[in-house]
Design a protein around this motif. Sequence first.
Motif, PDB file in Angstrom:
ATOM      1  N   VAL A   1       2.064 -63.242  17.833  1.00 22.79           N
ATOM      2  CA  VAL A   1       0.650 -63.586  17.698  1.00 22.79           C
ATOM      3  C   VAL A   1      -0.047 -63.124  18.974  1.00 22.79           C
ATOM      4  CG1 VAL A   1      -1.021 -65.452  17.444  1.00 22.79           C
ATOM      5  CG2 VAL A   1       1.156 -65.549  16.203  1.00 22.79           C
ATOM      6  N   GLU A   2      -1.029 -62.259  18.822  1.00 23.69           N
ATOM      7  CA  GLU A   2      -1.729 -61.683  19.977  1.00 23.69           C
ATOM      8  C   GLU A   2      -2.332 -62.777  20.853  1.00 23.69           C
ATOM      9  OE1 GLU A   2      -5.561 -58.819  20.874  1.00 23.69           O
ATOM     10  OE2 GLU A   2      -4.545 -58.625  18.945  1.00 23.69           O
ATOM     11  N   GLY A   3      -2.021 -62.708  22.143  1.00 26.06           N
ATOM     12  CA  GLY A   3      -2.577 -63.646  23.102  1.00 26.06           C
ATOM     13  C   GLY A   3      -1.907 -65.004  23.128  1.00 26.06           C
ATOM     14  N   GLN A   4      -0.852 -65.168  22.346  1.00 29.75           N
ATOM     15  CA  GLN A   4      -0.139 -66.451  22.282  1.00 29.75           C
ATOM     16  C   GLN A   4       1.337 -66.237  22.596  1.00 29.75           C
ATOM     17  OE1 GLN A   4      -1.825 -69.253  21.888  1.00 29.75           O
ATOM     18  NE2 GLN A   4      -3.720 -68.161  21.525  1.00 29.75           N
ATOM     19  N   SER A   5       2.048 -67.311  22.809  1.00 30.89           N
ATOM     20  CA  SER A   5       3.483 -67.213  23.103  1.00 30.89           C
ATOM     21  C   SER A   5       4.331 -67.340  21.851  1.00 30.89           C
ATOM     22  CB  SER A   5       3.888 -68.307  24.102  1.00 30.89           C
ATOM     23  OG  SER A   5       3.701 -69.592  23.515  1.00 30.89           O
ATOM     24  N   PHE A   6       3.702 -67.464  20.686  1.00 33.59           N
ATOM     25  CA  PHE A   6       4.503 -67.667  19.492  1.00 33.59           C
ATOM     26  C   PHE A   6       4.427 -66.499  18.521  1.00 33.59           C
ATOM     27  CE2 PHE A   6       0.577 -69.308  17.611  1.00 33.59           C
ATOM     28  CZ  PHE A   6       0.016 -70.045  18.641  1.00 33.59           C
ATOM     29  N   GLN A   7       5.339 -66.543  17.548  1.00 22.57           N
ATOM     30  CA  GLN A   7       5.462 -65.512  16.530  1.00 22.57           C
ATOM     31  C   GLN A   7       5.426 -66.145  15.151  1.00 22.57           C
ATOM     32  OE1 GLN A   7       9.038 -63.207  17.043  1.00 22.57           O
ATOM     33  NE2 GLN A   7       8.380 -62.352  18.992  1.00 22.57           N
ATOM     34  N   VAL A   8       5.170 -65.297  14.154  1.00 24.78           N
ATOM     35  CA  VAL A   8       5.234 -65.714  12.756  1.00 24.78           C
ATOM     36  C   VAL A   8       6.206 -64.800  12.029  1.00 24.78           C
ATOM     37  CG1 VAL A   8       2.948 -66.763  12.630  1.00 24.78           C
ATOM     38  CG2 VAL A   8       3.184 -64.341  12.206  1.00 24.78           C
ATOM     39  N   SER A   9       6.867 -65.343  11.010  1.00 30.51           N
ATOM     40  CA  SER A   9       7.828 -64.575  10.222  1.00 30.51           C
ATOM     41  C   SER A   9       7.815 -65.034   8.782  1.00 30.51           C
ATOM     42  CB  SER A   9       9.256 -64.755  10.757  1.00 30.51           C
ATOM     43  OG  SER A   9       9.433 -64.102  11.971  1.00 30.51           O
ATOM     44  N   SER A  10       8.334 -64.163   7.945  1.00 27.51           N
ATOM     45  CA  SER A  10       8.601 -64.470   6.550  1.00 27.51           C
ATOM     46  C   SER A  10       9.650 -63.477   6.087  1.00 27.51           C
ATOM     47  CB  SER A  10       7.331 -64.339   5.706  1.00 27.51           C
ATOM     48  OG  SER A  10       7.590 -64.718   4.370  1.00 27.51           O
ATOM     49  N   GLY A  11      10.380 -63.813   5.038  1.00 30.00           N
ATOM     50  CA  GLY A  11      11.436 -62.924   4.599  1.00 30.00           C
ATOM     51  C   GLY A  11      11.656 -62.927   3.106  1.00 30.00           C
ATOM     52  N   ILE A  12      12.482 -61.953   2.684  1.00 24.76           N
ATOM     53  CA  ILE A  12      12.884 -61.818   1.290  1.00 24.76           C
ATOM     54  C   ILE A  12      14.388 -61.607   1.227  1.00 24.76           C
ATOM     55  CG2 ILE A  12      10.682 -60.883   0.489  1.00 24.76           C
ATOM     56  CD1 ILE A  12      12.006 -58.069   0.609  1.00 24.76           C
ATOM     57  N   TYR A  13      14.962 -61.967   0.102  1.00 26.15           N
ATOM     58  CA  TYR A  13      16.363 -61.640  -0.157  1.00 26.15           C
ATOM     59  C   TYR A  13      16.382 -60.323  -0.908  1.00 26.15           C
ATOM     60  CZ  TYR A  13      17.757 -66.274   1.248  1.00 26.15           C
ATOM     61  OH  TYR A  13      17.991 -67.405   1.983  1.00 26.15           O
ATOM     62  N   SER A  14      17.154 -59.373  -0.405  1.00 30.51           N
ATOM     63  CA  SER A  14      17.234 -58.077  -1.065  1.00 30.51           C
ATOM     64  C   SER A  14      18.482 -57.344  -0.621  1.00 30.51           C
ATOM     65  CB  SER A  14      16.010 -57.232  -0.729  1.00 30.51           C
ATOM     66  OG  SER A  14      16.154 -55.937  -1.264  1.00 30.51           O
ATOM     67  N   ASP A  15      19.289 -56.944  -1.589  1.00 36.33           N
ATOM     68  CA  ASP A  15      20.460 -56.128  -1.277  1.00 36.33           C
ATOM     69  C   ASP A  15      20.062 -54.681  -1.048  1.00 36.33           C
ATOM     70  OD1 ASP A  15      22.188 -58.297  -1.507  1.00 36.33           O
ATOM     71  OD2 ASP A  15      22.478 -57.973  -3.659  1.00 36.33           O
ATOM     72  N   ASP A  16      18.870 -54.313  -1.510  1.00 34.02           N
ATOM     73  CA  ASP A  16      18.407 -52.929  -1.421  1.00 34.02           C
ATOM     74  C   ASP A  16      17.550 -52.635  -0.198  1.00 34.02           C
ATOM     75  OD1 ASP A  16      19.647 -52.463  -3.899  1.00 34.02           O
ATOM     76  OD2 ASP A  16      17.856 -53.166  -4.957  1.00 34.02           O
ATOM     77  N   ALA A  17      17.039 -53.667   0.461  1.00 38.89           N
ATOM     78  CA  ALA A  17      16.146 -53.454   1.596  1.00 38.89           C
ATOM     79  C   ALA A  17      16.897 -52.798   2.753  1.00 38.89           C
ATOM     80  CB  ALA A  17      15.545 -54.775   2.050  1.00 38.89           C
ATOM     81  N   ASN A  18      16.269 -51.817   3.354  1.00 35.56           N
ATOM     82  CA  ASN A  18      16.845 -51.101   4.472  1.00 35.56           C
ATOM     83  C   ASN A  18      15.953 -51.343   5.696  1.00 35.56           C
ATOM     84  OD1 ASN A  18      17.117 -48.829   6.385  1.00 35.56           O
ATOM     85  ND2 ASN A  18      18.608 -48.075   4.897  1.00 35.56           N
ATOM     86  N   VAL A  19      16.474 -52.091   6.658  1.00 34.92           N
ATOM     87  CA  VAL A  19      15.698 -52.465   7.837  1.00 34.92           C
ATOM     88  C   VAL A  19      15.238 -51.239   8.621  1.00 34.92           C
ATOM     89  CG1 VAL A  19      15.809 -53.675  10.051  1.00 34.92           C
ATOM     90  CG2 VAL A  19      16.712 -54.748   8.010  1.00 34.92           C
ATOM     91  N   GLU A  20      16.090 -50.239   8.718  1.00 30.47           N
ATOM     92  CA  GLU A  20      15.711 -49.033   9.453  1.00 30.47           C
ATOM     93  C   GLU A  20      14.497 -48.369   8.799  1.00 30.47           C
ATOM     94  OE1 GLU A  20      18.944 -49.689   8.554  1.00 30.47           O
ATOM     95  OE2 GLU A  20      19.591 -50.299  10.547  1.00 30.47           O
TER      96      GLU A  20
END
Length: 173
Positions: A146-165
């Motif tokens: 989060v711009e200007g803050q010390s924290f972050q936000v996240s969300s995710g999905i389950y996927s055998d096909d997702a490629n992080v790269e």
Amino acid sequence: MRLTKLIGVTGLVLGLSFSGGVFADDAKASADEVMTKVQEAAAALKAGDSALAEFNTDGKWNPENKWVWKDTYVFVYDCDADKALAHPTLAVEGKTIMGIKDKAGKELFVALCEAGKQENGGWVSYMWPKKGETDPSQKVSYALQVEGQSFQVSSGIYSDDANVEELNAALAK
């Protein structure tokens, strides 16, 4: 490397993949939806932590919460302070996070924090059980500072096909 600090962290670990209730529907969120929601959340939190209350629902799955949709949700944490700040499906505010490991031993929040500090955020792959299951599945989550803050936000999905790269390469474009 840190070890899991307390038994109480176990509840947080399990809870990050299990909601307190039933998913609103059987639809699955996409990587694009996750990025959009995380970016919206970061923008909402940019002015400060006063918006954190919007993310908390006392540990109950609430499909009326805008940060909960389909089969996922946005959560907020502070890497520097080593604590969870807000989670729409769990009451985890203030719990330590940096020692949490996935089923393969990956320090989940260490990886999320590193990815989130990238210019456009980043994707992380880890092994985590789906709701109601004990065997881990591949989950990919997008993390953003989060711009200007010390924290972050996240969300995710389950996927055998997702490629992080590939997902991270797309962020650079």
